[in-house]
Structures are given as structure tokens and as C-alpha cells.
Scaffold this motif. Structure first.
Motif, PDB file in Angstrom:
ATOM      1  N   PHE A   1      54.907   8.083  30.498  1.00 59.34           N
ATOM      2  CA  PHE A   1      54.103   9.195  30.993  1.00 59.34           C
ATOM      3  C   PHE A   1      54.170   9.229  32.509  1.00 59.34           C
ATOM      4  CE2 PHE A   1      52.552   7.979  26.893  1.00 59.34           C
ATOM      5  CZ  PHE A   1      52.295   9.177  26.259  1.00 59.34           C
ATOM      6  N   ASP A   2      54.088  10.441  33.088  1.00 57.65           N
ATOM      7  CA  ASP A   2      54.068  10.564  34.541  1.00 57.65           C
ATOM      8  C   ASP A   2      52.636  10.395  35.049  1.00 57.65           C
ATOM      9  OD1 ASP A   2      52.751  13.025  34.181  1.00 57.65           O
ATOM     10  OD2 ASP A   2      54.541  14.221  34.603  1.00 57.65           O
TER      11      ASP A   2
ATOM     12  N   ASP B   1      50.571  12.513  35.985  1.00 55.37           N
ATOM     13  CA  ASP B   1      49.678  13.553  35.486  1.00 55.37           C
ATOM     14  C   ASP B   1      49.441  13.434  33.975  1.00 55.37           C
ATOM     15  OD1 ASP B   1      49.287  14.803  37.984  1.00 55.37           O
ATOM     16  OD2 ASP B   1      51.256  15.770  37.798  1.00 55.37           O
ATOM     17  N   HIS B   2      49.833  12.273  33.417  1.00 53.97           N
ATOM     18  CA  HIS B   2      49.616  11.955  32.001  1.00 53.97           C
ATOM     19  C   HIS B   2      50.442  12.822  31.056  1.00 53.97           C
ATOM     20  CE1 HIS B   2      46.394   9.420  33.481  1.00 53.97           C
ATOM     21  NE2 HIS B   2      45.916  10.484  34.122  1.00 53.97           N
ATOM     22  N   ARG B   3      51.530  13.383  31.556  1.00 54.19           N
ATOM     23  CA  ARG B   3      52.438  14.136  30.710  1.00 54.19           C
ATOM     24  C   ARG B   3      53.537  13.208  30.225  1.00 54.19           C
ATOM     25  NH1 ARG B   3      52.296  18.343  35.239  1.00 54.19           N
ATOM     26  NH2 ARG B   3      53.813  16.851  36.024  1.00 54.19           N
ATOM     27  N   ARG B   4      53.888  13.337  28.952  1.00 52.33           N
ATOM     28  CA  ARG B   4      54.934  12.501  28.399  1.00 52.33           C
ATOM     29  C   ARG B   4      56.275  12.844  29.055  1.00 52.33           C
ATOM     30  NH1 ARG B   4      56.900  11.739  22.168  1.00 52.33           N
ATOM     31  NH2 ARG B   4      58.430  10.167  22.649  1.00 52.33           N
ATOM     32  N   VAL B   5      57.014  11.823  29.422  1.00 54.58           N
ATOM     33  CA  VAL B   5      58.320  11.978  30.048  1.00 54.58           C
ATOM     34  C   VAL B   5      59.373  11.726  28.968  1.00 54.58           C
ATOM     35  CG1 VAL B   5      59.899  11.071  31.781  1.00 54.58           C
ATOM     36  CG2 VAL B   5      57.440  11.187  32.269  1.00 54.58           C
ATOM     37  N   GLU B   6      60.238  12.698  28.785  1.00 53.12           N
ATOM     38  CA  GLU B   6      61.349  12.525  27.832  1.00 53.12           C
ATOM     39  C   GLU B   6      62.407  11.685  28.501  1.00 53.12           C
ATOM     40  OE1 GLU B   6      61.164  13.595  24.690  1.00 53.12           O
ATOM     41  OE2 GLU B   6      59.216  14.455  25.120  1.00 53.12           O
TER      42      GLU B   6
END
Length: 82
Positions: A71-72, A74-79
């Protein structure tokens, strides 16, 4: 990832090696667990079989990368991988 995705030997060809200082080593029947420090965080490995580790030693363990998520800030999943 869960403790059983961190093992004393590579479970998959793409397993990533990590090293940490052993804090606690446990044998429970036919299963081993080791709690280790990695970068100031406590991680746990849980695997079938008897794998003796000495408290205070540096353990080389392997992460099954097919069970990881990143996750980055900003708590977004990183592919990964592409």
C-alpha cells in the motif's frame, strides 16, 4: 501475509529472503513458530516441522510473495510487477 507465509526454506521460486533477530522460538507438536525483529517490528513465522532457532541469533527466513499486498502512503493498494 500471514505467519505461515514466512518459512525457514523457500516455498516458491519467487520467495524473498529476509533476516531478523530471533526473539522467541516455539515448538508446538509438529509445528515451529519463531518471533523475530525485522526493522524494529516483530514478525512471526509459523511452519510445519521442527525448525530450531536460538534466541538472539539472526534467522534467515523466506516470504511467499504471492501472498503479499503493498500500500502507498494514502492507503491505496499498489499493484506490483508490471
Amino acid at each position: 501475509m500471514r505467519p505461515h507465509h514466512i518459512t525457514p526454506s523457500p516455498a516458491t521460486p519467487d520467495a524473498a529472503a529476509i533476516e531478523g533477530t530471533v526473539l522467541i522460538a516455539e515448538l508446538s507438536g509438529s509445528e515451529s513458530a519463531v518471533h523475530f525483529d525485522l526493522g524494529g517490528q516483530t514478525w512471526v513465522s509459523q511452519s510445519p516441522g521442527i525448525h530450531p532457532f536460538e534466541v538472539g541469533s539472526v534467522a534467515r527466513l523466506f516470504v511467499d510473495m504471492s501472498h503479499t499486498m503493498f500500500f502507498d502512503l494514502d492507503h491505496r493498494r499498489v499493484e506490483g510487477g508490471e
